[in-house]
Design a protein around this motif. Sequence first.
Motif, PDB file in Angstrom:
ATOM      1  N   LYS A  73       0.563  -1.262   0.101  1.00  0.00           N
ATOM      2  CA  LYS A  73      -0.114  -0.055   0.064  1.00  0.00           C
ATOM      3  C   LYS A  73       0.715   1.367   0.098  1.00  0.00           C
ATOM      4  CE  LYS A  73      -4.060  -1.990   2.072  1.00  0.00           C
ATOM      5  NZ  LYS A  73      -5.044  -2.044   3.293  1.00  0.00           N
ATOM      6  N   GLU A  74       2.144   1.310  -0.140  1.00  0.00           N
ATOM      7  CA  GLU A  74       2.948   2.360   0.013  1.00  0.00           C
ATOM      8  C   GLU A  74       3.115   2.808  -1.661  1.00  0.00           C
ATOM      9  OE1 GLU A  74       6.106   2.193   3.653  1.00  0.00           O
ATOM     10  OE2 GLU A  74       6.642   1.503   1.696  1.00  0.00           O
ATOM     11  N   LEU A 101       0.891   6.705   4.210  1.00  0.00           N
ATOM     12  CA  LEU A 101       0.276   5.571   4.803  1.00  0.00           C
ATOM     13  C   LEU A 101       1.171   5.071   6.250  1.00  0.00           C
ATOM     14  CD1 LEU A 101      -1.620   3.515   2.561  1.00  0.00           C
ATOM     15  CD2 LEU A 101      -2.715   5.357   3.952  1.00  0.00           C
TER      16      LEU A 101
END
Length: 55
Positions: free
Chosen positions: A6-7, A32
């Motif tokens: 999710k980065e 995030l």
Amino acid sequence: MELRKKEKHFIIVKVEFDDDGKVVECLLEALLSRRHFAINWRDLKNSSQWVQGWV
């Protein structure tokens, strides 16, 4: 730079210049995870790895 799940979004949090005005350090933060990455600022010009803005 090894990315975690999710980065995908980053912000430049620090740019350091030498006495001649040349960039000597560029630090990114993953939005995030809040992890920091030191990178070569020239790598940001590589459009196959980086896209400016929100996509």
